[in-house]
Design an enzyme around this catalytic site. Structure first.
Site, PDB file in Angstrom:
ATOM      1  CG  ASP A  11       8.784   0.779 -36.013  1.00  0.00           C
ATOM      2  OD1 ASP A  11       9.938   1.746 -35.957  1.00  0.00           O
ATOM      3  OD2 ASP A  11       8.555   0.232 -37.181  1.00  0.00           O
ATOM      4  CG  ASP A  16      12.977   1.910 -35.189  1.00  0.00           C
ATOM      5  OD1 ASP A  16      12.111   2.816 -35.028  1.00  0.00           O
ATOM      6  OD2 ASP A  16      13.078   0.985 -36.089  1.00  0.00           O
ATOM      7  CG  ASP A 244      13.979   4.856 -37.864  1.00  0.00           C
ATOM      8  OD1 ASP A 244      13.514   5.364 -38.753  1.00  0.00           O
ATOM      9  OD2 ASP A 244      13.805   3.727 -37.468  1.00  0.00           O
TER      10      ASP A 244
HETATM   11  C1  BDR Z   1      11.392   2.890 -41.969  1.00  0.00           C
HETATM   12  O1  BDR Z   1      10.673   1.754 -41.898  1.00  0.00           O
HETATM   13  C2  BDR Z   1      11.433   0.819 -41.014  1.00  0.00           C
HETATM   14  O2  BDR Z   1      11.622  -0.196 -41.366  1.00  0.00           O
HETATM   15  C3  BDR Z   1      12.397   1.651 -40.418  1.00  0.00           C
HETATM   16  O3  BDR Z   1      12.605   1.163 -39.150  1.00  0.00           O
HETATM   17  C4  BDR Z   1      12.200   2.835 -40.911  1.00  0.00           C
HETATM   18  O4  BDR Z   1      11.510   3.874 -39.712  1.00  0.00           O
HETATM   19  C5  BDR Z   1      12.116   3.246 -43.272  1.00  0.00           C
HETATM   20  O5  BDR Z   1      11.259   2.946 -44.451  1.00  0.00           O
HETATM   21 CA    CA Z   2      11.469   2.659 -37.576  1.00  0.00          CA
END
Ligand code: BDR
Ligand code: CA
Length: 328
Positions: A11, A16, A244
């Site tokens: 996402d 990411d 990530d």
């Molecule tokens: C996760 O939530 C998202 O904000 C980040 O991309 C990560 O995957 C961390 O809690």
């Molecule tokens: Ca993420």
């Protein structure tokens, strides 16, 4: 080298993006596609961001698929307060027009898994967002699970506190019903906040990146500024936690993290909604369905990231990182 076939479900999202950069620069991975789920940003925006990363890394040959646009049950709550209106820290890079996202991530996952399964092969899934696409896959195409080698999921927390509530991490909080289904049907490698909170991109590390690789360094600087400000206001952290990329690094190199096998279930109701309840003391006497990470070597991770994404060999980055990282 035998490459491992993977699909990256994500996402994007600032962290990411860093994870995709790392994956795209890792020769151990054969990335068959990138499937997008609603999470940090709505699915269509996430897909645009994935295409931008592919362009930066010169890999627009990898297909991007649009996945689920809402969680299974709960109303959708994005994380644009953390990642900015564009999901990339309000860097507002131009959208890619030469290639467009394709429809139906869940069908892509199912077709690809069935195909490899029929060839006695398998694929792994690195999931960096809410688990909605993967839960849909389980609901609609359960037969294709035989084609999955491993699933690594960034999400959850064991002893660490949550980032959306005292106990819940965003990915599992955003779609707890999906996370519950995935843990009930697959053995999940859970890369949770206990380990990802150790991975902090500090201003000094960012400066070092810009000095050694201005092209990638400047992109990372531009997209993380907003994230830095958020972390300072929200968590009193100078820099930003990059969750990530650790999931990608762990998938490739198991020496970077340690953990234990256990039974985990995800709470879908009430004040602990989204919590990963980890039965470390075997109260429930249930079959183990997860490997929960508890420790990581942040220094080794940073060397790993530098070697691949900004192209600095480990022996060269070691003395500089020793100056600028706190050694535990
Ligand atoms: C996760 O939530 C998202 O904000 C980040 O991309 C990560 O995957 C961390 O809690
Ligand atoms: Ca993420």
């Amino acid at each position: 080298m035998d490459k491992r076939k993977v699909i990256i479900d994500c996402d994007p999202g600032i962290d990411d993006t860093l994870a995709l950069m790392l994956a795209l620069r890792s020769p151990e991975l054969d990335i068959l596609g990138i499937s997008i789920v609603c999470g940090n940003v709505p699915t269509k925006k996430g897909a645009e961001n994935a295409l931008k990363v592919l362009k930066w890394m010169n890999r627009l040959d990898i297909p991007v698929y649009l996945g689920e646009e809402t969680p299974l049950v709960r109303p959708y709550v994005d994380a644009m307060d953390t990642h900015g209106e564009d999901g990339l820290g309000e860097s507002w890079y131009d959208c890619i027009t030469s290639v467009r996202p394709k429809e139906n991530a869940v069908q892509f996952l199912a077709d690809t898994l069935n195909e490899v399964k029929n060839n006695n092969d398998n694929i792994s899934i690195i999931a960096l967002g809410p688990l909605t696409n993967i839960a849909k896959l389980i609901q609609l195409h359960p037969e294709c699970l035989d084609g999955v080698d491993e699933i690594v999921s960034m999400g959850g927390a064991y002893k660490s506190h949550g980032n959306c509530s005292p106990v819940a991490e965003y990915n599992y909080w955003c779609d707890p019903d999906a996370a519950k289904i995935v843990f009930e049907n697959m053995f999940v490698h859970m890369v949770g906040l206990d380990v990802t909170r150790e991975i902090v991109l500090t201003p000094s590390i960012l400066e070092y990146m810009c000095n050694v690789n201005s092209k990638i360094g400047e992109i990372i600087k531009k997209i993380t500024r907003f994230y830095f400000d958020f972390h300072w206001k929200q968590e009193g952290v100078i820099g930003c936690v990059i969750n990530d990329p650790l999931a990608v690094a762990y998938f490739i190199d198991r020496t970077l993290c340690d953990g234990f096998s256990t039974y985990t279930q995800i709470e879908t109701q009430g004040i602990s909604l989204g919590q990963s309840v980890i039965d470390a003391y075997d109260f429930y006497k249930k079959e183990k369905n997860s490997y929960v990470l508890t420790t990581t070597d942040a220094f080794a991770f940073m060397q790993f990231f530098f070697e691949r994404v900004v192209e600095v060999k480990k022996e060269e980055s070691a003395p500089v990182l020793k100056q600028i990282m706190v050694q535990k």
